[in-house]
Design an enzyme around this catalytic site. Structure first.
Site, PDB file in Angstrom:
ATOM      1  N   GLY A  11       0.818  -1.225   0.000  1.00 48.92           N
ATOM      2  CA  GLY A  11       0.000   0.000   0.000  1.00 48.92           C
ATOM      3  C   GLY A  11       0.845   1.266   0.000  1.00 48.92           C
ATOM      4  N   ASP A  32       0.331  -9.482   1.842  1.00 50.12           N
ATOM      5  CA  ASP A  32      -0.645  -8.503   1.344  1.00 50.12           C
ATOM      6  C   ASP A  32      -1.697  -9.234   0.524  1.00 50.12           C
ATOM      7  OD1 ASP A  32      -1.861  -6.204  -0.080  1.00 50.12           O
ATOM      8  OD2 ASP A  32      -0.131  -5.098   0.686  1.00 50.12           O
ATOM      9  N   ASP A  66      -4.640 -12.965   2.771  1.00 54.43           N
ATOM     10  CA  ASP A  66      -5.533 -12.087   3.515  1.00 54.43           C
ATOM     11  C   ASP A  66      -5.424 -12.434   5.003  1.00 54.43           C
ATOM     12  OD1 ASP A  66      -8.008 -11.007   4.645  1.00 54.43           O
ATOM     13  OD2 ASP A  66      -8.528 -10.651   2.538  1.00 54.43           O
ATOM     14  N   SER A 137      -4.699   6.002  13.598  1.00 53.75           N
ATOM     15  CA  SER A 137      -5.042   7.218  12.844  1.00 53.75           C
ATOM     16  C   SER A 137      -5.487   8.321  13.783  1.00 53.75           C
ATOM     17  CB  SER A 137      -6.174   6.876  11.881  1.00 53.75           C
ATOM     18  OG  SER A 137      -6.744   8.057  11.369  1.00 53.75           O
ATOM     19  N   ALA A 138      -5.198   9.558  13.367  1.00 52.06           N
ATOM     20  CA  ALA A 138      -5.656  10.715  14.138  1.00 52.06           C
ATOM     21  C   ALA A 138      -7.174  10.835  14.108  1.00 52.06           C
ATOM     22  CB  ALA A 138      -5.035  11.984  13.565  1.00 52.06           C
ATOM     23  N   TYR A 161     -14.731   3.350  10.515  1.00 47.74           N
ATOM     24  CA  TYR A 161     -13.284   3.217  10.303  1.00 47.74           C
ATOM     25  C   TYR A 161     -12.530   3.619  11.576  1.00 47.74           C
ATOM     26  CZ  TYR A 161      -8.646   4.767   8.783  1.00 47.74           C
ATOM     27  OH  TYR A 161      -7.298   4.981   8.692  1.00 47.74           O
ATOM     28  N   LYS A 165     -10.150   1.433  14.430  1.00 48.66           N
ATOM     29  CA  LYS A 165      -8.776   1.784  14.834  1.00 48.66           C
ATOM     30  C   LYS A 165      -8.678   1.886  16.362  1.00 48.66           C
ATOM     31  CE  LYS A 165      -6.744   2.025  10.869  1.00 48.66           C
ATOM     32  NZ  LYS A 165      -5.689   1.085  10.520  1.00 48.66           N
ATOM     33  N   ASN A 192      -2.026  13.461   8.318  1.00 43.47           N
ATOM     34  CA  ASN A 192      -2.379  13.293   6.891  1.00 43.47           C
ATOM     35  C   ASN A 192      -1.145  13.049   6.024  1.00 43.47           C
ATOM     36  OD1 ASN A 192      -4.669  14.690   8.223  1.00 43.47           O
ATOM     37  ND2 ASN A 192      -5.547  14.579   6.183  1.00 43.47           N
ATOM     38  N   GLY A 308     -19.230  15.103   8.682  1.00 40.38           N
ATOM     39  CA  GLY A 308     -18.264  14.399   9.538  1.00 40.38           C
ATOM     40  C   GLY A 308     -16.873  15.028   9.539  1.00 40.38           C
TER      41      GLY A 308
END
Ligand code: UD1
Length: 350
Positions: A11, A32, A66, A137-138, A161, A165, A192, A308
């Site tokens: 990714g 992956d 997977d 993630s933030a 999502y 996390k 980001n 959002g």
């Protein structure tokens, strides 16, 4: 030479991290599913790595699988241990990452992101080495109201999502506290990530229409879409557009390897770290910098706010700097230049 397994290594962030690991002399094993990425990304990683070090062949082995296929994952661990004796650490990028999609398909997000991680942790728990860096993630934070987000700021994800996390972070908490305190864990809360490797050979390759700002800017600059929709100019910020903390993907990749090295050389611990630059950039500033650095136009229009969206998300990165002694060094200009080089050389991705 250390052996590192990179789950989701093909990714955007994973491929750049594989390159840094190879350049540092690690043996890299990638697991992956390629549902959202291409094997070509890894071919490019090898190509770039060979350009830098002509004398030595980089070691990169690919396992196509997977995380939900536990048997295959177990076979991968067995294979690595049989042929290479030991696995020093795991970096886990494997998961689904579209906020919008997660709202429509919460079950598949929970299945892949949470169940997939449980499968990985179950298998890791059977082995001696328990070093894991997890992609968080933030997005797990609540609103920041223009102040910098610290690791102990309020956690309040607002979509499936983000929920997945935070759930994995909580699971890692429980695992760390359990038993013999033998886990070395880190959750990296990305702000980001944008940009690309400076060669222009490795970069972000979203499947379908992108959601995130940077690939939309490069698409617009290339004329693939008429204009960029800026989500709102009535936010309480300096120019009315939302503010984010953009970090160069290569800085992020370097930080992953440093965090893993820190985990390997220290006693069991669970680090939760913000990974950002600590500097906020508005959407309008990002567009203007992109245009100036690359001498291209990015036509844009203001539209309504996106549901959002948050006004401002900027990291307090002091913990990252004090723990790791590393400061993300690239500027927004670098990110815009490198990201545009990648897009121009690869308008259709890999
Ligand atoms: C989004 C996700 C976040 C995820 C991150 C990385 C949401 C609400 N959040 O963060 O959970 O971790 O991506 O994948 O989706 N913007 C525009 N026009 C556009 C696209 C974006 O003005 O066409 C603005 C947004 O309002 C935002 C900024 O650009 O303020 C960055 O957007 P984006 O790249 O989607 O990232 P985030 O929303 O910060």
């Amino acid at each position: 030479m250390k052996n590192i397994l990179v789950i989701g290594g093909a990714g955007f962030i994973g491929s750049h991290t594989c390159l840094v690991l190879l350049e540092k002399g690690y043996k890299v094993f990638v697991f992956d599913s390629f549902v959202n990425s291409s094997t070509n990304a890894l071919k490019r990683v090898l190509e770039v790595s060979k350009l830098k070090n002509k004398k030595k062949d980089p070691f990169l082995k690919i396992y196509n699988g997977d995380l939900l296929n536990k048997k295959l994952l177990q076979n991968t661990f067995n294979d690595i241990y049989k042929k290479h004796k030991f696995l020093d650490g795991v970096i886990h990028f494997g998961g689904l990452k579209s906020v919008a999609e997660s709202i429509y398909s919460p079950i598949s997000y929970w299945r892949t992101n949470v169940l997939g991680t449980i499968n990985l942790l179950e298998i890791m728990s059977r082995y001696e080495s328990k070093h894991l860096v997890f992609s968080s993630s933030a997005t797990i934070y609540g609103s920041s109201k223009n102040s910098l987000l610290k690791e102990d700021s309020e956690l309040k994800p607002i979509n499936p999502y983000g929920n997945t996390k935070l759930t994995v972070e909580t699971l890692l908490d429980d695992i760390f506290k359990s038993g013999r305190k033998e886990w070395h864990l880190a959750s990296l809360r990305y702000f980001n990530p944008i940009g690309a490797h400076f060669s222009g050979l490795i970069g972000e390759c979203p499947i379908g229409i992108p959601n995130n700002i940077f690939p939309l800017i490069t698409n617009t600059a290339l004329g693939l879409q008429k204009e960029l929709k800026v989500f709102g100019n009535d936010w309480p910020t300096k120019d009315g557009t939302t503010i984010r903390d953009y970090i160069h993907v290569m800085d992020l990749a370097t930080i992953h390897t440093r965090v893993l090295e820190h985990l390997i050389s220290n006693k069991p611990n669970y680090l939760k770290l913000n990974v950002g630059t600590g500097k906020g950039t508005s959407v309008l500033e990002l567009i203007k910098i992109f245009e100036r650095v690359n001498k291209v136009k990015v036509p844009y229009v203001y539209v309504n706010r996106r549901i959002g969206d948050k006004c401002s998300l900027v990291a307090d990165n002091s913990l990252l700097i004090s723990k790791l002694k590393i400061v993300p060094k690239s500027s927004i200009e670098d990110m815009c230049r490198d990201g545009w080089k990648w897009k121009k050389l690869n308008p259709n991705g890999y």
